[in-house]
Design a protein around this motif. Structure first.
Motif, PDB file in Angstrom:
ATOM      1  N   LEU A   1       0.845  -1.195   0.000  1.00  0.00           N
ATOM      2  CA  LEU A   1       0.000   0.000   0.000  1.00  0.00           C
ATOM      3  C   LEU A   1       0.879   1.243   0.000  1.00  0.00           C
ATOM      4  O   LEU A   1       0.602   2.217  -0.706  1.00  0.00           O
ATOM      5  CB  LEU A   1      -0.916  -0.016   1.216  1.00  0.00           C
ATOM      6  CG  LEU A   1      -1.747   1.241   1.481  1.00  0.00           C
ATOM      7  CD1 LEU A   1      -2.610   1.579   0.281  1.00  0.00           C
ATOM      8  CD2 LEU A   1      -2.610   1.056   2.718  1.00  0.00           C
ATOM      9  N   GLY A   2       1.944   1.219   0.801  1.00  0.00           N
ATOM     10  CA  GLY A   2       2.876   2.334   0.795  1.00  0.00           C
ATOM     11  C   GLY A   2       3.483   2.545  -0.582  1.00  0.00           C
ATOM     12  O   GLY A   2       3.602   3.681  -1.059  1.00  0.00           O
ATOM     13  N   SER A   3       3.834   1.449  -1.269  1.00  0.00           N
ATOM     14  CA  SER A   3       4.399   1.552  -2.618  1.00  0.00           C
ATOM     15  C   SER A   3       3.401   2.175  -3.583  1.00  0.00           C
ATOM     16  O   SER A   3       3.761   3.016  -4.413  1.00  0.00           O
ATOM     17  CB  SER A   3       4.815   0.161  -3.117  1.00  0.00           C
ATOM     18  OG  SER A   3       5.779  -0.426  -2.270  1.00  0.00           O
ATOM     19  N   ALA A   4       2.132   1.756  -3.479  1.00  0.00           N
ATOM     20  CA  ALA A   4       1.110   2.312  -4.366  1.00  0.00           C
ATOM     21  C   ALA A   4       0.915   3.802  -4.122  1.00  0.00           C
ATOM     22  O   ALA A   4       0.758   4.594  -5.064  1.00  0.00           O
ATOM     23  CB  ALA A   4      -0.208   1.560  -4.166  1.00  0.00           C
ATOM     24  N   LEU A   5       0.928   4.212  -2.858  1.00  0.00           N
ATOM     25  CA  LEU A   5       0.751   5.625  -2.534  1.00  0.00           C
ATOM     26  C   LEU A   5       1.923   6.458  -3.032  1.00  0.00           C
ATOM     27  O   LEU A   5       1.741   7.601  -3.465  1.00  0.00           O
ATOM     28  CB  LEU A   5       0.586   5.791  -1.025  1.00  0.00           C
ATOM     29  CG  LEU A   5      -0.728   5.255  -0.455  1.00  0.00           C
ATOM     30  CD1 LEU A   5      -0.701   5.274   1.067  1.00  0.00           C
ATOM     31  CD2 LEU A   5      -1.912   6.061  -0.967  1.00  0.00           C
ATOM     32  N   VAL A   6       3.133   5.919  -2.997  1.00  0.00           N
ATOM     33  CA  VAL A   6       4.292   6.638  -3.537  1.00  0.00           C
ATOM     34  C   VAL A   6       4.107   6.860  -5.038  1.00  0.00           C
ATOM     35  O   VAL A   6       4.396   7.942  -5.559  1.00  0.00           O
ATOM     36  CB  VAL A   6       5.592   5.858  -3.254  1.00  0.00           C
ATOM     37  CG1 VAL A   6       6.757   6.444  -4.048  1.00  0.00           C
ATOM     38  CG2 VAL A   6       5.910   5.887  -1.764  1.00  0.00           C
ATOM     39  N   LYS A   7       3.613   5.838  -5.744  1.00  0.00           N
ATOM     40  CA  LYS A   7       3.357   5.984  -7.187  1.00  0.00           C
ATOM     41  C   LYS A   7       2.283   7.029  -7.462  1.00  0.00           C
ATOM     42  O   LYS A   7       2.245   7.619  -8.544  1.00  0.00           O
ATOM     43  CB  LYS A   7       2.942   4.634  -7.776  1.00  0.00           C
ATOM     44  CG  LYS A   7       4.071   3.616  -7.865  1.00  0.00           C
ATOM     45  CD  LYS A   7       3.594   2.334  -8.504  1.00  0.00           C
ATOM     46  CE  LYS A   7       4.733   1.318  -8.624  1.00  0.00           C
ATOM     47  NZ  LYS A   7       5.783   1.782  -9.569  1.00  0.00           N
ATOM     48  N   LEU A   8       1.397   7.247  -6.488  1.00  0.00           N
ATOM     49  CA  LEU A   8       0.331   8.244  -6.633  1.00  0.00           C
ATOM     50  C   LEU A   8       0.754   9.613  -6.110  1.00  0.00           C
ATOM     51  O   LEU A   8      -0.080  10.507  -5.953  1.00  0.00           O
ATOM     52  CB  LEU A   8      -0.924   7.776  -5.889  1.00  0.00           C
ATOM     53  CG  LEU A   8      -1.625   6.547  -6.472  1.00  0.00           C
ATOM     54  CD1 LEU A   8      -2.652   5.993  -5.489  1.00  0.00           C
ATOM     55  CD2 LEU A   8      -2.301   6.892  -7.794  1.00  0.00           C
ATOM     56  N   ASP A   9       2.063   9.775  -5.843  1.00  0.00           N
ATOM     57  CA  ASP A   9       2.610  11.037  -5.324  1.00  0.00           C
ATOM     58  C   ASP A   9       2.012  11.402  -3.974  1.00  0.00           C
ATOM     59  O   ASP A   9       1.750  12.571  -3.682  1.00  0.00           O
ATOM     60  CB  ASP A   9       2.390  12.178  -6.334  1.00  0.00           C
ATOM     61  CG  ASP A   9       3.160  11.956  -7.625  1.00  0.00           C
ATOM     62  OD1 ASP A   9       4.272  11.392  -7.558  1.00  0.00           O
ATOM     63  OD2 ASP A   9       2.656  12.330  -8.696  1.00  0.00           O
TER      64      ASP A   9
END
Length: 295
Positions: free
Chosen positions: A249-257
């Motif tokens: 989830l953290g990785s996905a949020l990083v991709k979403l800026d």
């Protein structure tokens, strides 16, 4: 979930706080009350874990010789009073920490609920129709819809065989896993969603929900991935893949800026599962926090 157990303990402590505030209560009554409350907190924090119980610092002492009449025991009384006060302070600090953890969890849930609503609204909106201007053919320009490009193949042409072991939940998950390995992400999501819906009590439900998020993430859909990962943490907090879902989830949020939100997720992962996750994941969290520039 640990924070909910701690919340229950905090409520019990809050109800008992007026009694602790009364310094005119005899010491033996205060000690008994405090030890009872400490055991209540421990039962909430470590349900069924007798080995985790903390013995009280104040214990009965061996009988002492009778003092002569008129000789005050002020030294022993002062020491006992100090120890009781220290114990009360420890309980107060524990209550404050419990309340802070619960408040942080509520904030995280509210943020993701808002994020889910915003994402659902975007996905529900119809995509804009792209148009091109056709060249003139003996008349005025004509605007026509642009034809969509043919969809690319989602994976190798080889068929993916569904296993048949007699365990429907296991077979469904392994089939979805094989589709994901073959990069047939859309088919994998469909198969894995069926496992979660049909067998929510199976241990494979947590695996399947986590892999749904992985499929979305690998397919370049971090918004859908973030929702899938959060759902796994919320629906199956004790599932075997709940910690993995928080990490991804953290990785996905990083991709979403959304690096700041990712940092909160990494903190939640460490707080809730820090005692059970592997050394490798702990190292991965350190690297992820550094990449997200978490404070």
């Amino acid at each position: 979930m640990m924070t909910k157990f701690l919340l229950g303990a905090a409520i019990a402590m809050t109800l008992a706080s007026p009694a602790m505030a009364q310094r005119d209560v005899p010491l033996d009554a205060r000690v008994g009350k405090l030890e009872s409350e400490m055991r209540a907190v421990q039962r909430k924090v470590f349900p069924g874990g007798a080995g985790m119980m903390v013995e009280p610092q104040i214990a009965p002492t061996a009988p002492t010789p009778t003092e002569q009449t008129g000789v005050p025991a002020s030294g022993a009384l002062t020491d006992l009073t100090s120890r009781v006060t220290s114990l009360e302070q420890q309980l107060a600090a524990m209550t404050g920490q419990i309340e802070q953890n619960d408040h942080r969890l509520r904030q995280l849930e509210q943020q993701f609920e808002d994020y889910r609503k915003a994402t659902d609204a975007k996905l529900a909106a119809p995509p804009p129709v792209s148009t091109v201007t056709a060249p003139p053919v003996g008349g005025p320009d004509v605007t026509v819809p642009e034809a969509p490009a043919p969809a690319a193949a989602s994976g190798p042409a080889a068929n993916v065989v569904k296993p048949s072991t007699g365990d429907a939940a296991e077979d469904g998950y392994l089939y979805g896993f094989r589709l994901w390995e073959a990069k047939r992400y859309g088919e994998a999501v469909t198969a894995l969603k069926k496992v979660v819906a049909d067998y929510p009590k199976s241990r494979r439900a947590s695996y399947a929900q986590n892999l749904i998020g992985r499929a979305y993430l690998d397919d370049g859909k971090p918004s859908l991935a973030s929702i899938a990962f959060y759902d796994n943490y919320k629906k199956f907090p004790d599932g075997e893949r709940a910690p993995d879902s928080l990490y991804y989830l953290g990785s996905a949020l990083v991709k979403l800026d959304k690096a700041a939100d990712a940092c909160k997720v990494y903190g939640e992962l460490t707080d809730v599962y820090g005692a059970t996750i592997s050394a490798k994941m702990k190292a991965d969290i350190v690297k992820a926090r550094a990449a997200a520039k978490c404070k």
